[in-house]
Design an enzyme around this catalytic site. Structure first.
Site, PDB file in Angstrom:
ATOM      1  N   SER A 100     -26.126  14.485  19.874  1.00 36.66           N
ATOM      2  CA  SER A 100     -25.993  15.969  20.111  1.00 36.66           C
ATOM      3  C   SER A 100     -25.365  16.006  21.544  1.00 36.66           C
ATOM      4  CB  SER A 100     -27.462  16.340  20.371  1.00 36.66           C
ATOM      5  OG  SER A 100     -27.566  17.688  21.032  1.00 36.66           O
TER       6      SER A 100
ATOM      7  N   TYR B 190     -36.475  16.829  23.020  1.00 35.69           N
ATOM      8  CA  TYR B 190     -35.554  16.676  21.883  1.00 35.69           C
ATOM      9  C   TYR B 190     -34.380  15.883  22.406  1.00 35.69           C
ATOM     10  CZ  TYR B 190     -31.550  18.066  19.082  1.00 35.69           C
ATOM     11  OH  TYR B 190     -30.077  17.934  18.550  1.00 35.69           O
TER      12      TYR B 190
ATOM     13  N   LYS C 129     -32.599  11.923  21.750  1.00 42.58           N
ATOM     14  CA  LYS C 129     -31.124  11.576  21.252  1.00 42.58           C
ATOM     15  C   LYS C 129     -30.605  10.525  21.948  1.00 42.58           C
ATOM     16  CE  LYS C 129     -30.943  14.306  17.378  1.00 42.58           C
ATOM     17  NZ  LYS C 129     -30.745  13.473  16.056  1.00 42.58           N
TER      18      LYS C 129
ATOM     19  N   TYR D 284     -22.743  16.473  18.450  1.00 45.48           N
ATOM     20  CA  TYR D 284     -22.623  17.591  18.063  1.00 45.48           C
ATOM     21  C   TYR D 284     -22.678  18.596  19.047  1.00 45.48           C
ATOM     22  CZ  TYR D 284     -24.338  15.515  13.610  1.00 45.48           C
ATOM     23  OH  TYR D 284     -24.480  14.763  12.561  1.00 45.48           O
TER      24      TYR D 284
ATOM     25  N   ASN E 284     -31.881  29.457  17.069  1.00 44.96           N
ATOM     26  CA  ASN E 284     -30.499  29.239  17.297  1.00 44.96           C
ATOM     27  C   ASN E 284     -29.706  30.956  17.099  1.00 44.96           C
ATOM     28  OD1 ASN E 284     -31.043  26.243  15.818  1.00 44.96           O
ATOM     29  ND2 ASN E 284     -30.190  26.379  17.685  1.00 44.96           N
ATOM     30  N   LEU E 285     -28.882  30.853  17.886  1.00 42.21           N
ATOM     31  CA  LEU E 285     -28.160  32.144  18.103  1.00 42.21           C
ATOM     32  C   LEU E 285     -27.590  32.875  16.801  1.00 42.21           C
ATOM     33  CD1 LEU E 285     -26.850  34.248  20.074  1.00 42.21           C
ATOM     34  CD2 LEU E 285     -24.855  32.959  20.160  1.00 42.21           C
TER      35      LEU E 285
HETATM   36  C1  UD1 Z   1     -29.225  23.018  21.693  1.00 36.22           C
HETATM   37  C2  UD1 Z   1     -28.245  21.722  21.955  1.00 36.22           C
HETATM   38  C3  UD1 Z   1     -27.971  21.373  21.057  1.00 36.22           C
HETATM   39  C4  UD1 Z   1     -28.792  21.273  19.764  1.00 36.22           C
HETATM   40  C5  UD1 Z   1     -29.393  22.477  19.464  1.00 36.22           C
HETATM   41  C6  UD1 Z   1     -30.635  22.292  18.390  1.00 36.22           C
HETATM   42  C7  UD1 Z   1     -27.699  22.102  24.111  1.00 36.22           C
HETATM   43  C8  UD1 Z   1     -26.366  22.510  25.304  1.00 36.22           C
HETATM   44  N1  UD1 Z   1     -27.415  22.193  23.087  1.00 36.22           N
HETATM   45  O1  UD1 Z   1     -28.325  24.220  21.480  1.00 36.22           O
HETATM   46  O2  UD1 Z   1     -27.214  20.089  21.204  1.00 36.22           O
HETATM   47  O3  UD1 Z   1     -28.250  20.445  18.542  1.00 36.22           O
HETATM   48  O4  UD1 Z   1     -30.034  23.090  20.605  1.00 36.22           O
HETATM   49  O5  UD1 Z   1     -31.249  23.419  18.017  1.00 36.22           O
HETATM   50  O6  UD1 Z   1     -28.710  21.922  24.788  1.00 36.22           O
HETATM   51  N2  UD1 Z   1     -29.005  32.507  22.629  1.00 36.22           N
HETATM   52  C9  UD1 Z   1     -29.333  33.757  22.871  1.00 36.22           C
HETATM   53  N3  UD1 Z   1     -30.486  34.538  22.087  1.00 36.22           N
HETATM   54  C10 UD1 Z   1     -31.089  33.921  21.176  1.00 36.22           C
HETATM   55  C11 UD1 Z   1     -30.652  32.623  20.992  1.00 36.22           C
HETATM   56  C12 UD1 Z   1     -29.763  32.041  21.680  1.00 36.22           C
HETATM   57  O7  UD1 Z   1     -28.939  34.416  23.877  1.00 36.22           O
HETATM   58  O8  UD1 Z   1     -31.824  34.809  20.513  1.00 36.22           O
HETATM   59  C13 UD1 Z   1     -28.097  31.903  23.539  1.00 36.22           C
HETATM   60  C14 UD1 Z   1     -28.706  30.543  24.138  1.00 36.22           C
HETATM   61  O9  UD1 Z   1     -29.172  31.108  25.632  1.00 36.22           O
HETATM   62  C15 UD1 Z   1     -27.586  29.908  24.424  1.00 36.22           C
HETATM   63  C16 UD1 Z   1     -26.616  30.302  23.201  1.00 36.22           C
HETATM   64  O10 UD1 Z   1     -27.232  31.570  22.757  1.00 36.22           O
HETATM   65  O11 UD1 Z   1     -26.649  30.140  25.566  1.00 36.22           O
HETATM   66  C17 UD1 Z   1     -26.789  29.135  22.040  1.00 36.22           C
HETATM   67  O12 UD1 Z   1     -28.079  28.678  21.896  1.00 36.22           O
HETATM   68  P1  UD1 Z   1     -28.714  27.875  20.469  1.00 36.22           P
HETATM   69  O13 UD1 Z   1     -28.075  28.508  19.199  1.00 36.22           O
HETATM   70  O14 UD1 Z   1     -30.168  28.034  20.523  1.00 36.22           O
HETATM   71  O15 UD1 Z   1     -28.056  26.512  20.664  1.00 36.22           O
HETATM   72  P2  UD1 Z   1     -28.380  25.510  22.101  1.00 36.22           P
HETATM   73  O16 UD1 Z   1     -29.465  25.837  22.633  1.00 36.22           O
HETATM   74  O17 UD1 Z   1     -26.939  25.838  22.863  1.00 36.22           O
END
Ligand code: UD1
Length: 347
Positions: A132, A157, A161, A185, A207-208
């Protein structure tokens, strides 16, 4: 492309999000036998029906906990010519790992060690590991290359990795006929372009993109954007989103790469990202544009543990694996929405 053969590729976490998309690509692009090992801790057997509806092929799954070495050894006794392992199965919630570190260290590391012992026992020489971009931590300069030194892991986590990579690197040194590819990834999103397979965690998504699609479908409340006061072009965090089928395709290419001895070293490491840094607001805009949905969202506090911005230099994977991500952000959003509508038609 593989020639006709009867070798088996073992895919751990085959019912999971990236595992299932990789099985689809393996079935469509190669003629390996594919065997899944999944105990459905965060997935369901229905995934195999989805794989079948896309590929027309049935997959055998072994419902075994990878932390149980004896059960694993027994389950794999009769596998025909096991040639490679693609190891996806792991816990992956950054937040949960902060609250339950021992659960994460135990599950993610013991499973890996057991699989390496199994590889030794059954003479399996090719191993692909799901790593990751979180291994990099908060980096000083962007984009990150495979040589960018690791900063401190921001979560247990991410630490699992980092340790997993080290275990493999050290194992290869002790066992020169064993070959491994570590795939880092970035942010895999989207769904199979048919809309028939996609991400579906058992719990509420963290996740977003699944949060966006489930919120737009009326299943979840409005999205909270975690912070708009970062030092980025619009104040929200930057990530490198990549279509899950492009990630899956890279696994097929990575397996061919080691099986055909194209590696320079017995351990190869590749970033899997598109190279484009995208903000959270840009993801929302792309989603609204391609789906013609209006997404309700609000801005909230920063999320602890979030890195501010990260995106990949993906040149090495392109050169060495002859791989190219084919889908842009629009395809990622459209396919994610197609999948969401497929599983829960909007009321
Ligand atoms: C993280 C890890 C990635 C891992 C993944 C597993 C990092 C950089 N990345 O992804 O390697 O595989 O977790 O789950 O550490 N967001 C919002 N609102 C939400 C959800 C997310 O604003 O409700 C934003 C987060 O703040 C972030 C972006 O969306 O900026 C992506 O978030 P998310 O999809 O959770 O992935 P990562 O945390 O980047």
């Amino acid at each position: 492309m593989a020639t006709k053969n009867t070798s088996t590729i073992i895919v751990t976490g085959g019912a999971g999000y990236i595992g299932s998309h990789t099985i689809i690509e393996l079935l469509q692009q190669t003629d390996y036998e594919v065997l899944s090992i999944d105990n459905f801790s965060n997935s369901t057997p229905a995934t195999f029906d989805r794989i079948e509806s896309i590929t027309g092929k049935q997959i055998k799954n072994l419902n075994v906990d990878l932390c149980n070495y004896e059960a694993l050894e027994h389950a794999l006794e009769k596998v025909k010519n096991p040639m490679g392992i693609i190891h996806f199965a792991a816990f992956k919630s950054v937040g949960d790992s902060v609250n339950m570190p021992l659960t994460y260290y135990h599950n993610n590391l013991e499973s890996l060690i057991n699989l390496l012992k199994i590889s030794e026992k059954y003479a399996i020489k090719n191993f692909i590991f799901s790593s990751s971009c979180s291994v990099y931590g908060n980096v000083e300069s962007l984009p990150v290359t495979e040589d960018t030194p690791f900063a401190k892991a921001e979560s247990p986590y991410a630490h699992t990795k980092q340790i997993g990579e080290d275990i493999l690197i050290n194992y290869v040194k002790s066992n020169p006929t064993f070959k491994t590819v570590l795939l880092r990834y970035f942010n895999p999103v989207g769904a199979h372009n048919s809309g028939l397979n996609g991400e579906l965690s058992k719990d509420k998504p963290n996740n977003l993109v699944p949060f966006i699609t489930q919120s737009a479908a009326g299943i979840l409340p409005p999205l909270t954007v975690f912070g708009d006061d970062y030092d980025t072009r619009d104040g929200s965090c930057i990530r490198d989103y990549i279509h899950v089928s492009d990630i899956a395709d890279a696994h097929v290419k990575a397996m061919e790469y080691i099986v055909n001895n194209k590696q320079k070293n017995n351990t190869s490491i590749f970033n899997l990202g598109t190279g484009n840094g995208v903000t959270v607001f840009e993801v929302i805009k792309a989603f609204e544009k391609v789906t013609e949905q209006t997404l309700n969202y609000k801005v909230g506090a920063r999320r602890p543990g979030d890195v501010i911005k990260i995106y990949a230099n993906n040149n090495l994977a392109k050169q060495e694996l002859q791989w190219e991500p084919k889908n842009g952000l629009d395809e990622m959003m459209l396919s994610a929405w197609k999948w969401q509508v497929n599983i829960s038609p909007k009321k």
